[in-house]
Design an enzyme around this catalytic site. Structure first.
Site, PDB file in Angstrom:
ATOM      1  N   THR A  27       0.924  -1.204   0.015  1.00 32.55           N
ATOM      2  CA  THR A  27       0.087  -0.207  -0.079  1.00 32.55           C
ATOM      3  C   THR A  27       1.176   1.273   0.006  1.00 32.55           C
ATOM      4  O   THR A  27       2.006   1.264   0.341  1.00 32.55           O
ATOM      5  CB  THR A  27      -0.999   0.017   1.252  1.00 32.55           C
ATOM      6  N   ALA A  56       3.225  -1.053   4.785  1.00 34.00           N
ATOM      7  CA  ALA A  56       2.465  -0.006   5.289  1.00 34.00           C
ATOM      8  C   ALA A  56       3.481   0.944   5.450  1.00 34.00           C
ATOM      9  O   ALA A  56       4.643   1.060   6.137  1.00 34.00           O
ATOM     10  CB  ALA A  56       1.677  -0.425   6.606  1.00 34.00           C
ATOM     11  N   VAL A  82       7.366  -2.359   7.251  1.00 38.20           N
ATOM     12  CA  VAL A  82       7.275  -1.103   7.114  1.00 38.20           C
ATOM     13  C   VAL A  82       7.678  -0.208   5.916  1.00 38.20           C
ATOM     14  O   VAL A  82       8.963  -0.614   5.666  1.00 38.20           O
ATOM     15  CB  VAL A  82       7.830  -0.317   8.356  1.00 38.20           C
ATOM     16  N   LYS A  83       7.028   0.492   5.194  1.00 39.44           N
ATOM     17  CA  LYS A  83       7.395   1.289   4.023  1.00 39.44           C
ATOM     18  C   LYS A  83       8.229   2.235   4.524  1.00 39.44           C
ATOM     19  O   LYS A  83       7.543   3.152   5.170  1.00 39.44           O
ATOM     20  CB  LYS A  83       6.557   1.424   2.952  1.00 39.44           C
ATOM     21  N   VAL A  84       9.499   2.501   4.020  1.00 39.25           N
ATOM     22  CA  VAL A  84      10.309   3.772   4.536  1.00 39.25           C
ATOM     23  C   VAL A  84      11.023   4.259   3.050  1.00 39.25           C
ATOM     24  O   VAL A  84      11.203   3.829   2.501  1.00 39.25           O
ATOM     25  CB  VAL A  84      11.319   3.454   5.609  1.00 39.25           C
TER      26      VAL A  84
END
Ligand code: G3P
Length: 215
Positions: A27, A56, A82-84
């Site tokens: 996402t 996310a 976790v998208k960074v």
């Protein structure tokens, strides 16, 4: 190659999942805004639906803020990745999160050196945005090729997640190159399935079946 769906829409995710080939979900804030649900609620619902990695994205852009948000997102569900963003503070956060066993997807990658730095920081996935590179007049798949080769040269464990996929050609080239994952919107997943000869062949078989003598 693993297939993720690039969507925050539960109905779309369910439809892709029913086809039996779905390995995970990505996402981003734009997709979550389109889905129209509070972020944490939407991510939890997706994680309960799909037994695989669910990316996310953090909204903070400073290391402390990214780490704090990442810990909160990771605590939502074991499927969360976790998208960074690929900025200096992002990579500092990735390093800390890797030490804590929190998986990361480093996003908005547009160059090979960016990808090498993300892998060295301990990213679980790197997301080159191939469609956006093509939009700007470049060749997005050439970047995927370079990243896969560089990671292989040095046995780096970061998985290449081809993102911003706009066509079946992107998908096939990603698989030929050896990208570990491609994340694909539902509209393109449907195109992957389509072939005119399949449709005309099926129509012909069904027509001929009417001529089979009844028992
Ligand atoms: O989720 C990241 C990426 O796949 C976005 O794609 O089509 O907005 O460039 P796009």
């Amino acid at each position: 190659m693993k297939l993720f769906i690039d969507s925050a829409d539960l109905a779309e995710i369910k439809e892709a999942q029913a086809m039996g080939a779905l390995d995970g979900v990505t996402t981003n804030p734009s997709l979550l805004a389109k889905a129209g649900r509070p972020m944490r609620q939407a991510i939890t619902a997706i994680c309960e639906l799909v037994d695989g990695p669910v990316s996310a994205e953090v909204l903070a852009t400073d290391t402390d803020g990214i780490v704090k948000e990442a810990r909160e997102l990771a605590a939502l569900h074991p499927n969360v990745v976790v998208k960074v963003p690929l900025i200096a503070d992002g990579l500092k956060a990735v390093r800390i999160l890797a030490g804590e066993g929190i998986r990361t997807n480093v996003t908005l990658c547009f160059s090979a050196p960016q990808a090498l730095l993300a892998a060295k920081a301990g990213a679980t996935y790197i997301s080159p945005f191939v469609g956006r590179i093509d939009d700007a007049g470049g060749d997005g798949m050439e970047l995927v090729e370079q990243i896969v080769l560089i990671y292989r040269n040095y046995d780096l464990e970061t998985e290449v997640l081809t993102a911003s996929v706009r066509s079946p050609v992107h998908f096939v080239r990603a698989a030929l190159i050896g990208s570990h994952v491609a994340t694909v919107p539902l509209s393109v997943i449907k195109q992957l399935l389509k072939h005119p000869l399949t449709d005309s062949g099926l129509a012909r078989f069904l027509e001929d079946a009417k001529k089979i003598p009844k028992a």
